[in-house]
Write a protein that holds these residues in place. Structure first.
Motif, PDB file in Angstrom:
ATOM      1  N   ASP A 128     -30.396 -15.121 -20.983  1.00 19.76           N
ATOM      2  CA  ASP A 128     -31.765 -15.498 -20.609  1.00 19.76           C
ATOM      3  C   ASP A 128     -31.864 -16.994 -20.342  1.00 19.76           C
ATOM      4  OD1 ASP A 128     -32.580 -12.868 -20.875  1.00 19.76           O
ATOM      5  OD2 ASP A 128     -33.393 -13.133 -22.900  1.00 19.76           O
ATOM      6  N   ASP A 129     -31.134 -17.790 -21.126  1.00 19.11           N
ATOM      7  CA  ASP A 129     -31.118 -19.241 -20.907  1.00 19.11           C
ATOM      8  C   ASP A 129     -30.591 -19.573 -19.519  1.00 19.11           C
ATOM      9  OD1 ASP A 129     -32.024 -19.560 -23.483  1.00 19.11           O
ATOM     10  OD2 ASP A 129     -30.095 -20.206 -24.300  1.00 19.11           O
ATOM     11  N   GLU A 130     -29.522 -18.880 -19.107  1.00 24.80           N
ATOM     12  CA  GLU A 130     -28.940 -19.134 -17.789  1.00 24.80           C
ATOM     13  C   GLU A 130     -29.941 -18.813 -16.682  1.00 24.80           C
ATOM     14  OE1 GLU A 130     -26.031 -20.625 -17.264  1.00 24.80           O
ATOM     15  OE2 GLU A 130     -25.857 -20.756 -19.440  1.00 24.80           O
ATOM     16  N   LEU A 131     -30.645 -17.714 -16.823  1.00 24.54           N
ATOM     17  CA  LEU A 131     -31.618 -17.333 -15.802  1.00 24.54           C
ATOM     18  C   LEU A 131     -32.787 -18.310 -15.763  1.00 24.54           C
ATOM     19  CD1 LEU A 131     -31.650 -13.454 -16.336  1.00 24.54           C
ATOM     20  CD2 LEU A 131     -30.479 -14.737 -14.543  1.00 24.54           C
ATOM     21  N   GLU A 132     -33.231 -18.783 -16.933  1.00 24.48           N
ATOM     22  CA  GLU A 132     -34.300 -19.775 -16.963  1.00 24.48           C
ATOM     23  C   GLU A 132     -33.847 -21.062 -16.287  1.00 24.48           C
ATOM     24  OE1 GLU A 132     -37.544 -20.941 -20.174  1.00 24.48           O
ATOM     25  OE2 GLU A 132     -35.585 -21.764 -20.757  1.00 24.48           O
TER      26      GLU A 132
END
Length: 254
Positions: free
Chosen positions: A188-192
């Motif tokens: 999720d961090d990567e997508l954010e």
């Protein structure tokens, strides 16, 4: 005696678990730059200090800095342009951009507090807008306080696993759940950060579609035997491309 000792273990285990949840609740705060509520147990000053302290070791692990001032100047110029044009300029972080000498490992990463690195192996495959996409993504990690959040979440799950182990020999099970949760949160961090990177590119005058080309480069570098998404801290490039397209539509209407 045995039954009494088990009761004591259960009570201690429950107390440890309760402490973990109380501490987690007390650490909740809203990120003023993303609007997301996070579990954070360190100050921005501590993040900056950790990044500055760790930066020399990180550079050493990748063969030091690349010995070409012109290329380093380009990395600096693009990084600073992204910071000036985005919400990053309002943050307390100290942004420094480092071109690493490593010509084999295709990678870029950010330490807490604004220390950002890109290897020559990746840099050499990028044009300027694509470089902006990579650096914008890493700035997103800093602004998103992803490292600080992962540290706090890891501490929470370690304490939870300790309580489960003391109270009922369930430590390994809880630790496994925690590991899977941390992997999911990492993706999720990567997508954010991808979404923030797209936004920063647009604000800085770069074509955000170049971020899709970056994903193609990463996909080619991973090869046909890349790790399945559920086993990786990074989403599959194909999934990232779809999310990047959504972000481009969201911020530019394209």
């Amino acid at each position: 005696m045995r039954r009494g000792s088990w009761r004591v273990r259960i009570l201690i285990g429950l107390a440890i678990v309760a402490f973990a949840f109380i501490r987690r609740c007390s650490n909740q705060e809203e990120n003023p730059y993303t609007g997301r509520t996070q579990n954070i147990n360190m100050t921005t000053e501590q993040e900056i200090a950790i990044g500055l302290q760790s930066a020399p070791e990180m550079a050493q692990q990748h063969g030091g800095l690349y010995p070409d001032e012109r290329m380093q100047a380009l990395v600096d110029a693009v990084g600073k342009k992204l910071v000036r044009s985005s919400v990053a300029r309002e943050t307390p972080y100290q942004y420094d951009f480092h071109l690493l000498a490593d010509d084999r490992t295709i990678n870029a990463f950010a330490l807490p507090g604004g220390q950002i690195f890109i290897t020559y192996a990746l840099f050499s495959q990028l044009n300027e807008p694509q470089l902006a996409g990579v650096l914008g993504h890493e700035i997103g990690h800093v602004i998103g306080r992803h490292s600080a959040e992962r540290i706090a979440e890891s501490n929470f799950w370690q304490t939870l696993a300790t309580g489960a182990s003391v109270g009922g020999d369930m430590g390994q099970l809880v630790a496994g759940i925690g590991q899977n949760t941390l992997l999911t949160n990492g993706r999720d961090d990567e997508l954010e950060s991808d979404e923030l990177g797209v936004l920063f590119m647009i604000q800085s005058g770069y074509d955000p579609n170049e971020m899709i080309e970056v994903m193609e480069i990463l996909k080619a570098a991973a090869g046909p035997n890349r790790v399945p998404e559920f086993q990786s801290t990074h989403p599959d490039p194909e999934n990232r491309i779809e999310k990047i397209k959504e972000a481009i539509q969201k911020y530019s209407g394209r």
